[in-house]
Design an enzyme around this catalytic site. Structure first.
Site, PDB file in Angstrom:
ATOM      1  N   TYR A 159       0.857  -1.186   0.000  1.00  0.00           N
ATOM      2  CA  TYR A 159       0.000   0.000   0.000  1.00  0.00           C
ATOM      3  C   TYR A 159       0.892   1.235   0.000  1.00  0.00           C
ATOM      4  O   TYR A 159       1.755   1.395   0.884  1.00  0.00           O
ATOM      5  CB  TYR A 159      -0.942   0.035   1.199  1.00  0.00           C
ATOM      6  CG  TYR A 159      -1.856   1.234   1.108  1.00  0.00           C
ATOM      7  CD1 TYR A 159      -2.943   1.215   0.240  1.00  0.00           C
ATOM      8  CD2 TYR A 159      -1.602   2.398   1.824  1.00  0.00           C
ATOM      9  CE1 TYR A 159      -3.761   2.330   0.097  1.00  0.00           C
ATOM     10  CE2 TYR A 159      -2.416   3.511   1.691  1.00  0.00           C
ATOM     11  CZ  TYR A 159      -3.491   3.475   0.826  1.00  0.00           C
ATOM     12  OH  TYR A 159      -4.296   4.580   0.670  1.00  0.00           O
TER      13      TYR A 159
ATOM     14  N   GLN B 160      10.902  15.233  10.344  1.00  0.00           N
ATOM     15  CA  GLN B 160       9.842  14.329  10.801  1.00  0.00           C
ATOM     16  C   GLN B 160       8.588  15.095  11.193  1.00  0.00           C
ATOM     17  O   GLN B 160       7.475  14.617  10.996  1.00  0.00           O
ATOM     18  CB  GLN B 160      10.324  13.499  11.986  1.00  0.00           C
ATOM     19  CG  GLN B 160      11.302  12.417  11.616  1.00  0.00           C
ATOM     20  CD  GLN B 160      10.741  11.470  10.561  1.00  0.00           C
ATOM     21  OE1 GLN B 160       9.795  10.747  10.815  1.00  0.00           O
ATOM     22  NE2 GLN B 160      11.315  11.492   9.381  1.00  0.00           N
TER      23      GLN B 160
ATOM     24  N   HIS C 174       5.880  15.481   8.597  1.00  0.00           N
ATOM     25  CA  HIS C 174       5.145  14.310   8.124  1.00  0.00           C
ATOM     26  C   HIS C 174       3.649  14.455   8.377  1.00  0.00           C
ATOM     27  O   HIS C 174       2.821  14.139   7.521  1.00  0.00           O
ATOM     28  CB  HIS C 174       5.648  13.047   8.826  1.00  0.00           C
ATOM     29  CG  HIS C 174       6.571  12.231   7.980  1.00  0.00           C
ATOM     30  ND1 HIS C 174       6.175  11.612   6.822  1.00  0.00           N
ATOM     31  CD2 HIS C 174       7.884  11.931   8.129  1.00  0.00           C
ATOM     32  CE1 HIS C 174       7.195  10.967   6.294  1.00  0.00           C
ATOM     33  NE2 HIS C 174       8.255  11.148   7.064  1.00  0.00           N
TER      34      HIS C 174
ATOM     35  N   GLU D   4      11.352   5.347  16.379  1.00  0.00           N
ATOM     36  CA  GLU D   4      11.392   4.821  15.014  1.00  0.00           C
ATOM     37  C   GLU D   4      12.745   5.156  14.376  1.00  0.00           C
ATOM     38  O   GLU D   4      13.428   4.288  13.835  1.00  0.00           O
ATOM     39  CB  GLU D   4      10.254   5.449  14.195  1.00  0.00           C
ATOM     40  CG  GLU D   4      10.264   5.056  12.724  1.00  0.00           C
ATOM     41  CD  GLU D   4       9.284   5.880  11.903  1.00  0.00           C
ATOM     42  OE1 GLU D   4       8.991   5.455  10.762  1.00  0.00           O
ATOM     43  OE2 GLU D   4       8.829   6.949  12.362  1.00  0.00           O
ATOM     44  N   HIS D   5      13.117   6.427  14.421  1.00  0.00           N
ATOM     45  CA  HIS D   5      14.414   6.883  13.924  1.00  0.00           C
ATOM     46  C   HIS D   5      15.202   7.449  15.100  1.00  0.00           C
ATOM     47  O   HIS D   5      14.657   8.230  15.888  1.00  0.00           O
ATOM     48  CB  HIS D   5      14.261   8.000  12.886  1.00  0.00           C
ATOM     49  CG  HIS D   5      13.375   7.663  11.734  1.00  0.00           C
ATOM     50  ND1 HIS D   5      12.041   8.033  11.687  1.00  0.00           N
ATOM     51  CD2 HIS D   5      13.623   6.990  10.581  1.00  0.00           C
ATOM     52  CE1 HIS D   5      11.520   7.605  10.553  1.00  0.00           C
ATOM     53  NE2 HIS D   5      12.438   6.963   9.863  1.00  0.00           N
TER      54      HIS D   5
ATOM     55  N   ASP E  98      15.592   7.585   4.634  1.00  0.00           N
ATOM     56  CA  ASP E  98      14.261   7.646   4.039  1.00  0.00           C
ATOM     57  C   ASP E  98      14.309   7.416   2.528  1.00  0.00           C
ATOM     58  O   ASP E  98      13.317   6.968   1.935  1.00  0.00           O
ATOM     59  CB  ASP E  98      13.624   9.013   4.302  1.00  0.00           C
ATOM     60  CG  ASP E  98      12.718   8.999   5.524  1.00  0.00           C
ATOM     61  OD1 ASP E  98      12.586   7.938   6.152  1.00  0.00           O
ATOM     62  OD2 ASP E  98      12.159  10.060   5.850  1.00  0.00           O
TER      63      ASP E  98
ATOM     64  N   HIS F 134       2.168 -40.327  20.034  1.00  0.00           N
ATOM     65  CA  HIS F 134       3.463 -39.727  19.734  1.00  0.00           C
ATOM     66  C   HIS F 134       4.585 -40.724  20.050  1.00  0.00           C
ATOM     67  O   HIS F 134       5.512 -40.918  19.264  1.00  0.00           O
ATOM     68  CB  HIS F 134       3.682 -38.454  20.570  1.00  0.00           C
ATOM     69  CG  HIS F 134       3.016 -37.236  20.011  1.00  0.00           C
ATOM     70  ND1 HIS F 134       1.654 -37.110  19.931  1.00  0.00           N
ATOM     71  CD2 HIS F 134       3.544 -36.085  19.503  1.00  0.00           C
ATOM     72  CE1 HIS F 134       1.352 -35.926  19.406  1.00  0.00           C
ATOM     73  NE2 HIS F 134       2.488 -35.289  19.131  1.00  0.00           N
TER      74      HIS F 134
END
Length: 429
Positions: free
Chosen positions: A124, A255, A258, A322-323, A356, A415
């Site tokens: 996506y 960032q 964003h 995240e970063h 990125d 078994h």
């Protein structure tokens, strides 16, 4: 940006809270759309494209002609940049290929694992205010290296029914040719369930807004795997007195632009640097076309002044960004202390934007604290590890009695018998 000086450890958790994402009010809408797509296929997708993307489409599939046209209209410089990025991403992910190692665990018992690509994957790609053609490279390149047989890409069209040309060029560069003009929840539903036009996939990758994220989480409960749970984008920068305030401010703003729900965090061991960065942010803000978005993001953000670099790293690991940009003089030493982070950028010149786009690492990363348990997308994300074993008669006799005893004590007699009959057969020869 709010500056907090030397907070006590007991206050870190509350200080580092992300903006709360409440998707409960979305769930009813998301479930309704997904169920409609499951039951009515293309017909439902057409209707939601008109409703949400405001477009009446002649076809859901992107044609070869549309891809060729995109190649013609995209600037040559951008095409070269896309090709450079693709080359570096390919090199980095090629290096992650696994070799098959066979291990003899006991005499006559040989075990190994084999990497097998997920046959059908869905990508996506958001296409709204920021058409993320770079994400096409990040998701499709490792899928191709892994050997996925079918790569399906969905991205929303514009009001004229066209896909952003750079997205199509990136898809062509990465070798993707099943592209569909579908956005939002309906795209996730189409890939999760399959329609008359869109093939059903086994795993869905890619970022998106709250509706897309809620849809991915919903279909992952029973219908299809997803790459990872995710929230808004974020960055943490660790700075000291040697850091470049202009660079640090630029990384934070990269960032912040964003989205309004993004978050940035500065951890500085220098009060003077914290003040310089704060002033630099104000200066650079005025130059940004997405200033209003960045301003809203900065309201969720803060700077923490720490006593020393060790405490700064403890705060970062508690946040699990995240970063993570370590822009300090002792970045090599601090890199050894990283425990929780999606992707790490070392030194004053390693800006987050490099990852990125073009350094080669993957930018699809865990957010919202999920870096404590998840890694970012890599080659293994597209591969299942299947284990194999071969046992000779010698192997049966070397582990057989242990298997019998363990099965017997778990009260699983069938078994036990599966091994017993083999041992008896070998003993009677």
């Amino acid at each position: 940006m709010k500056i907090v000086r030397y907070p006590e450890r007991k206050d870190w958790k509350s200080l580092l809270e992300r903006p709360h994402i409440d998707v409960s009010e979305l769930n009813g809408v998301v479930k309704s759309i997904l169920e409609d797509v499951r039951e009515n296929g293309d017909d439902a997708v057409w209707r939601y494209e008109m409703k949400f993307d405001g477009v009446s489409l002649d076809a859901l599939s992107v044609t070869e002609q549309e891809i060729d046209n995109a190649v013609k209209v995209v600037d040559a410089g951008l095409k070269e940049a896309i090709e450079l990025a693709h080359s570096n991403i390919e090199k980095f992910h090629m290096a992650q290929q696994m070799s098959e190692n066979r291990v003899e665990t006991s005499p006559g018992v040989c075990c190994w694992q084999k990497g097998v690509a997920i046959q059908k994957v869905g990508l996506y790609i958001p296409g709204g205010t920021a058409p993320l053609f770079s994400t096409v490279l990040m998701l499709a390149t490792p899928a191709k290296i892994a050997g996925c047989e079918e790569i399906v890409l969905c991205t929303p069209p514009d009001k004229n029914g066209n896909v952003n040309p750079a997205i199509l060029v990136a898809a062509k560069t990465a070798g993707v040719n099943k592209i569909y003009k579908i956005g939002g929840v309906q795209a996730i539903g189409a890939m999760a369930y399959g329609t008359e036009t869109v093939p059903k996939v086994y795993k869905i990758f890619g970022p998106g807004n709250r509706f897309v994220m809620a849809a991915k989480q919903h279909v992952s409960l029973s219908d299809v795997a997803i790459d990872m749970p995710a929230g808004p984008s974020e960055v943490c920068v660790i700075a000291d007195e040697s850091s470049n305030a202009e660079f640090v401010a630029a990384d934070l703003l990269s960032q912040a632009e964003h989205g309004a729900d993004s978050q940035v965090l500065l951890i500085s061991t220098s009060e003077a640097m914290a003040e310089q960065v704060s002033m630099e942010i104000e200066r650079q803000l005025e130059l940004l076309p997405r200033r209003d978005i960045a301003v809203q993001s900065l309201e969720n953000s803060l700077c923490i002044v720490a006593h020393d670099s060790s405490e700064a790293m403890d705060i970062s690991n508690t946040y699990a960004p995240e970063h993570l940009v370590i822009a300090t003089e002792d970045y090599e030493q601090l890199a050894e202390k990283v425990i929780n982070a999606g992707s790490v950028f070392l030194g004053k010149y390693a800006c987050e934007s490099a990852g990125d786009y073009a350094s080669g690492t993957n930018h699809t990363l865990p957010t919202h604290g999920y870096a404590m348990a998840y890694n970012g997308v890599n080659l293994d994300s597209y591969i299942r590890k299947i284990t194999f074993q071969h046992i000779t008669p010698e192997g049966v006799m070397s582990i057989g009695r242990a298997v019998e005893l363990m099965a017997e004590n778990e009260h699983l007699d069938a078994h036990k018998n599966a091994m017993t009959v083999r041992m008896r057969n070998i003993e009677n020869k």
